[in-house]
Design a protein around this motif. Structure first.
Motif, PDB file in Angstrom:
ATOM      1  N   ASP A  69      27.428  78.586  23.291  1.00 52.96           N
ATOM      2  CA  ASP A  69      28.060  78.654  24.610  1.00 52.96           C
ATOM      3  C   ASP A  69      28.431  77.304  25.194  1.00 52.96           C
ATOM      4  OD1 ASP A  69      27.858  81.457  24.761  1.00 52.96           O
ATOM      5  OD2 ASP A  69      25.754  81.298  25.354  1.00 52.96           O
ATOM      6  N   GLY A  70      27.883  76.233  24.636  1.00 51.47           N
ATOM      7  CA  GLY A  70      28.183  74.915  25.166  1.00 51.47           C
ATOM      8  C   GLY A  70      27.758  73.833  24.207  1.00 51.47           C
ATOM      9  N   VAL A  71      28.324  72.651  24.392  1.00 47.92           N
ATOM     10  CA  VAL A  71      27.958  71.508  23.560  1.00 47.92           C
ATOM     11  C   VAL A  71      27.937  70.275  24.443  1.00 47.92           C
ATOM     12  CG1 VAL A  71      30.373  71.061  22.904  1.00 47.92           C
ATOM     13  CG2 VAL A  71      28.506  70.184  21.475  1.00 47.92           C
ATOM     14  N   ILE A  72      26.994  69.386  24.151  1.00 44.57           N
ATOM     15  CA  ILE A  72      26.820  68.206  24.988  1.00 44.57           C
ATOM     16  C   ILE A  72      26.358  67.047  24.125  1.00 44.57           C
ATOM     17  CG2 ILE A  72      24.401  68.650  25.565  1.00 44.57           C
ATOM     18  CD1 ILE A  72      25.144  67.959  28.482  1.00 44.57           C
ATOM     19  N   ASP A  73      26.828  65.842  24.440  1.00 44.44           N
ATOM     20  CA  ASP A  73      26.417  64.659  23.679  1.00 44.44           C
ATOM     21  C   ASP A  73      24.978  64.307  24.007  1.00 44.44           C
ATOM     22  OD1 ASP A  73      28.927  64.482  22.622  1.00 44.44           O
ATOM     23  OD2 ASP A  73      29.623  62.886  23.949  1.00 44.44           O
ATOM     24  N   GLN A  74      24.249  63.916  22.984  1.00 47.96           N
ATOM     25  CA  GLN A  74      22.858  63.525  23.211  1.00 47.96           C
ATOM     26  C   GLN A  74      22.719  62.019  23.407  1.00 47.96           C
ATOM     27  OE1 GLN A  74      20.124  64.742  20.171  1.00 47.96           O
ATOM     28  NE2 GLN A  74      18.311  64.077  21.307  1.00 47.96           N
ATOM     29  N   ASP A  75      23.640  61.242  22.859  1.00 47.95           N
ATOM     30  CA  ASP A  75      23.539  59.791  22.944  1.00 47.95           C
ATOM     31  C   ASP A  75      24.818  59.220  23.562  1.00 47.95           C
ATOM     32  OD1 ASP A  75      25.440  58.839  20.568  1.00 47.95           O
ATOM     33  OD2 ASP A  75      24.289  60.574  19.884  1.00 47.95           O
ATOM     34  N   PRO A  76      24.804  57.966  23.999  1.00 45.16           N
ATOM     35  CA  PRO A  76      25.949  57.372  24.689  1.00 45.16           C
ATOM     36  C   PRO A  76      27.253  57.405  23.892  1.00 45.16           C
ATOM     37  CG  PRO A  76      24.008  56.011  25.020  1.00 45.16           C
ATOM     38  CD  PRO A  76      23.641  57.051  24.013  1.00 45.16           C
ATOM     39  N   LEU A  77      27.168  57.302  22.571  1.00 44.27           N
ATOM     40  CA  LEU A  77      28.380  57.265  21.759  1.00 44.27           C
ATOM     41  C   LEU A  77      28.789  58.634  21.237  1.00 44.27           C
ATOM     42  CD1 LEU A  77      27.712  53.993  19.688  1.00 44.27           C
ATOM     43  CD2 LEU A  77      29.135  54.277  21.722  1.00 44.27           C
ATOM     44  N   GLY A  78      28.009  59.632  21.484  1.00 47.21           N
ATOM     45  CA  GLY A  78      28.345  60.960  21.004  1.00 47.21           C
ATOM     46  C   GLY A  78      28.116  61.149  19.518  1.00 47.21           C
ATOM     47  N   LEU A  79      27.211  60.337  18.950  1.00 52.18           N
ATOM     48  CA  LEU A  79      26.930  60.453  17.519  1.00 52.18           C
ATOM     49  C   LEU A  79      26.135  61.713  17.203  1.00 52.18           C
ATOM     50  CD1 LEU A  79      25.963  56.726  16.798  1.00 52.18           C
ATOM     51  CD2 LEU A  79      28.135  57.869  16.269  1.00 52.18           C
ATOM     52  N   ASP A  80      25.387  62.202  18.176  1.00 52.18           N
ATOM     53  CA  ASP A  80      24.593  63.407  17.975  1.00 52.18           C
ATOM     54  C   ASP A  80      24.886  64.378  19.113  1.00 52.18           C
ATOM     55  OD1 ASP A  80      22.903  65.101  16.733  1.00 52.18           O
ATOM     56  OD2 ASP A  80      21.062  63.950  17.109  1.00 52.18           O
ATOM     57  N   LYS A  81      24.947  65.660  18.797  1.00 51.03           N
ATOM     58  CA  LYS A  81      25.295  66.665  19.798  1.00 51.03           C
ATOM     59  C   LYS A  81      24.212  67.733  19.882  1.00 51.03           C
ATOM     60  CE  LYS A  81      30.270  66.065  19.139  1.00 51.03           C
ATOM     61  NZ  LYS A  81      30.480  65.384  20.416  1.00 51.03           N
ATOM     62  N   VAL A  82      24.067  68.285  21.081  1.00 46.93           N
ATOM     63  CA  VAL A  82      23.143  69.377  21.318  1.00 46.93           C
ATOM     64  C   VAL A  82      23.968  70.602  21.678  1.00 46.93           C
ATOM     65  CG1 VAL A  82      21.267  70.241  22.754  1.00 46.93           C
ATOM     66  CG2 VAL A  82      21.332  67.818  22.131  1.00 46.93           C
ATOM     67  N   TYR A  83      23.698  71.700  20.988  1.00 50.50           N
ATOM     68  CA  TYR A  83      24.434  72.939  21.244  1.00 50.50           C
ATOM     69  C   TYR A  83      23.583  73.874  22.097  1.00 50.50           C
ATOM     70  CZ  TYR A  83      28.011  71.439  17.984  1.00 50.50           C
ATOM     71  OH  TYR A  83      29.027  70.729  17.381  1.00 50.50           O
ATOM     72  N   ILE A  84      24.273  74.662  22.907  1.00 52.39           N
ATOM     73  CA  ILE A  84      23.597  75.464  23.923  1.00 52.39           C
ATOM     74  C   ILE A  84      23.922  76.944  23.762  1.00 52.39           C
ATOM     75  CG2 ILE A  84      23.279  75.777  26.416  1.00 52.39           C
ATOM     76  CD1 ILE A  84      24.633  72.949  26.688  1.00 52.39           C
ATOM     77  N   GLN A  85      22.914  77.770  23.939  1.00 53.35           N
ATOM     78  CA  GLN A  85      23.089  79.215  24.049  1.00 53.35           C
ATOM     79  C   GLN A  85      22.531  79.637  25.397  1.00 53.35           C
ATOM     80  OE1 GLN A  85      24.688  82.007  23.580  1.00 53.35           O
ATOM     81  NE2 GLN A  85      24.065  82.394  21.478  1.00 53.35           N
ATOM     82  N   ALA A  86      23.292  80.403  26.152  1.00 52.31           N
ATOM     83  CA  ALA A  86      22.871  80.817  27.494  1.00 52.31           C
ATOM     84  C   ALA A  86      22.969  82.333  27.619  1.00 52.31           C
ATOM     85  CB  ALA A  86      23.743  80.133  28.555  1.00 52.31           C
ATOM     86  N   LYS A  87      21.876  82.980  27.977  1.00 52.98           N
ATOM     87  CA  LYS A  87      21.837  84.433  28.097  1.00 52.98           C
ATOM     88  C   LYS A  87      21.347  84.846  29.489  1.00 52.98           C
ATOM     89  CE  LYS A  87      22.925  85.634  23.812  1.00 52.98           C
ATOM     90  NZ  LYS A  87      24.174  86.383  23.514  1.00 52.98           N
ATOM     91  N   ARG A  88      22.189  85.576  30.203  1.00 49.85           N
ATOM     92  CA  ARG A  88      21.802  86.118  31.512  1.00 49.85           C
ATOM     93  C   ARG A  88      21.178  87.492  31.287  1.00 49.85           C
ATOM     94  NH1 ARG A  88      25.296  88.018  34.713  1.00 49.85           N
ATOM     95  NH2 ARG A  88      26.663  88.496  32.959  1.00 49.85           N
ATOM     96  N   TYR A  89      19.875  87.531  31.193  1.00 53.46           N
ATOM     97  CA  TYR A  89      19.189  88.795  30.960  1.00 53.46           C
ATOM     98  C   TYR A  89      18.343  89.150  32.178  1.00 53.46           C
ATOM     99  CZ  TYR A  89      20.320  89.105  25.961  1.00 53.46           C
ATOM    100  OH  TYR A  89      20.977  89.237  24.763  1.00 53.46           O
ATOM    101  N   ALA A  90      18.179  90.441  32.398  1.00 56.02           N
ATOM    102  CA  ALA A  90      17.351  90.923  33.505  1.00 56.02           C
ATOM    103  C   ALA A  90      15.876  90.712  33.178  1.00 56.02           C
ATOM    104  CB  ALA A  90      17.622  92.400  33.752  1.00 56.02           C
ATOM    105  N   GLU A  91      15.049  90.740  34.206  1.00 55.51           N
ATOM    106  CA  GLU A  91      13.614  90.606  34.010  1.00 55.51           C
ATOM    107  C   GLU A  91      13.091  91.724  33.124  1.00 55.51           C
ATOM    108  OE1 GLU A  91       9.498  90.255  36.664  1.00 55.51           O
ATOM    109  OE2 GLU A  91      11.441  90.568  37.640  1.00 55.51           O
ATOM    110  N   GLY A  92      12.291  91.359  32.125  1.00 55.92           N
ATOM    111  CA  GLY A  92      11.757  92.344  31.197  1.00 55.92           C
ATOM    112  C   GLY A  92      12.573  92.470  29.934  1.00 55.92           C
ATOM    113  N   SER A  93      13.827  92.034  29.973  1.00 51.33           N
ATOM    114  CA  SER A  93      14.673  92.069  28.770  1.00 51.33           C
ATOM    115  C   SER A  93      14.513  90.740  28.035  1.00 51.33           C
ATOM    116  CB  SER A  93      16.144  92.293  29.163  1.00 51.33           C
ATOM    117  OG  SER A  93      16.303  93.522  29.829  1.00 51.33           O
ATOM    118  N   ASN A  94      13.405  90.593  27.365  1.00 54.39           N
ATOM    119  CA  ASN A  94      13.075  89.327  26.738  1.00 54.39           C
ATOM    120  C   ASN A  94      13.883  89.073  25.476  1.00 54.39           C
ATOM    121  OD1 ASN A  94      11.226  89.092  28.768  1.00 54.39           O
ATOM    122  ND2 ASN A  94       9.443  89.600  27.499  1.00 54.39           N
TER     123      ASN A  94
END
Length: 294
Positions: free
Chosen positions: A189-214
């Protein structure tokens, strides 16, 4: 306050720093207990001793015969003899000097004191009571945050978590991060640089789930597969619900570095980094600068 009076009852004058150390030794606090800090970074035990010294001085149970020096008074000896198990706010309010200090035209000292703190008879120091009150507010705001995030559009939630990671310091010097969710996002769902030069990236998963839907192990496993698909080894999985025990165990043992953030931690991070919230009130807690008087 009683341990302070017991240390002072030797009749000698004690320097403030020595008094704090002697009280800590007298009550037998371990090194671990002494290292417990308030959110402000001040040792909790020393904070409580500082407030207790202040109250005893206001009540004239202890006096300052010289700069940063303390000694017990006749009243201090009397209080120690009458209340060997401890002194509370109600007892302190019966002492003339203490009551007079907090008295005002608006009402008696007891009413004034009760308005000034959360629990007049609490064993917590005033600063700890402030922190406890803020914690209650944060708990309430956390619930509101998660409710609003669950009701938001998926794209809004995905952008919100990207914004959070940018506020946390990721994104490099140019704050590079973007939402890439939507159809055909490949499970990311998203990507973001981890270091100033963008040599390493962190990828993101985002889930909007209701309480109890683990989030299940299979869902986390699918995210790990998506990371491998883009040649990444690091990812952050964020949800408004929680993770199953199997999901947590899987993430802890998989070769890829995957951080799982549940709803409680998400709300806490958003409050800490001021994403989706704003400061309503701020307070300065001051204390006497003993070094100034030494």
């Amino acid at each position: 306050m009683v341990p302070i009076l017991r240390v002072l009852c030797d009749g000698k004058q004690h320097a403030r720093r020595e008094l704090v150390s002697e009280v800590l030794d007298f009550v037998g606090l371990s090194e671990g207990q002494r290292s417990v800090l308030l959110k402000s970074g001040q040792p909790k035990a020393e904070n409580r001793i500082g407030w207790a010294i202040s109250d005893l001085t206001i009540a004239e149970a202890a006096v300052r015969p010289a700069r940063a020096m303390f000694e017990i008074t006749a009243l201090g000896h009397a209080l120690l003899e009458k209340h060997p198990q401890g002194l509370d706010q109600k007892i302190m309010n019966t002492i003339d000097a203490y009551a007079a200090h907090f008295a005002s035209k608006d009402g008696p000292a007891e009413a004034q004191s009760q308005d000034a703190v959360i629990e007049p008879d609490s064993e917590l120091s005033p600063q700890e009571q402030i922190e406890a009150g803020i914690a209650l507010i944060h708990t309430d705001v956390s619930s509101l945050l998660i409710a609003r995030l669950r009701a938001s559009d998926p794209a809004f939630f995905e952008q919100a978590v990207v914004d959070l990671l940018l506020k946390m310091g990721y994104g490099g010097a140019e704050q590079r991060g973007k939402r890439i969710g939507g159809t055909g996002d490949g499970g990311v769902d998203g990507v973001i640089d981890q270091d100033p030069l963008g040599l390493d990236k962190v990828y993101i998963q985002a889930k909007r789930y209701a309480e109890g839907s683990n989030i299940s192990r299979e869902t986390v496993q699918a995210f790990v597969g998506a990371l491998q698909g883009v040649g990444a080894s690091k990812g952050v999985f964020i949800t408004t619900s929680a993770f199953t025990v199997h999901a947590l165990s899987y993430a802890a043992n998989v070769p890829s570095r995957v951080i799982l953030i549940d709803g409680d931690r998400l709300a806490s991070l958003m409050i800490k980094y001021r994403v989706g919230v704003q400061v309503k009130e701020s307070y300065d807690v001051v204390e006497l600068d003993e070094d100034f008087f030494e």
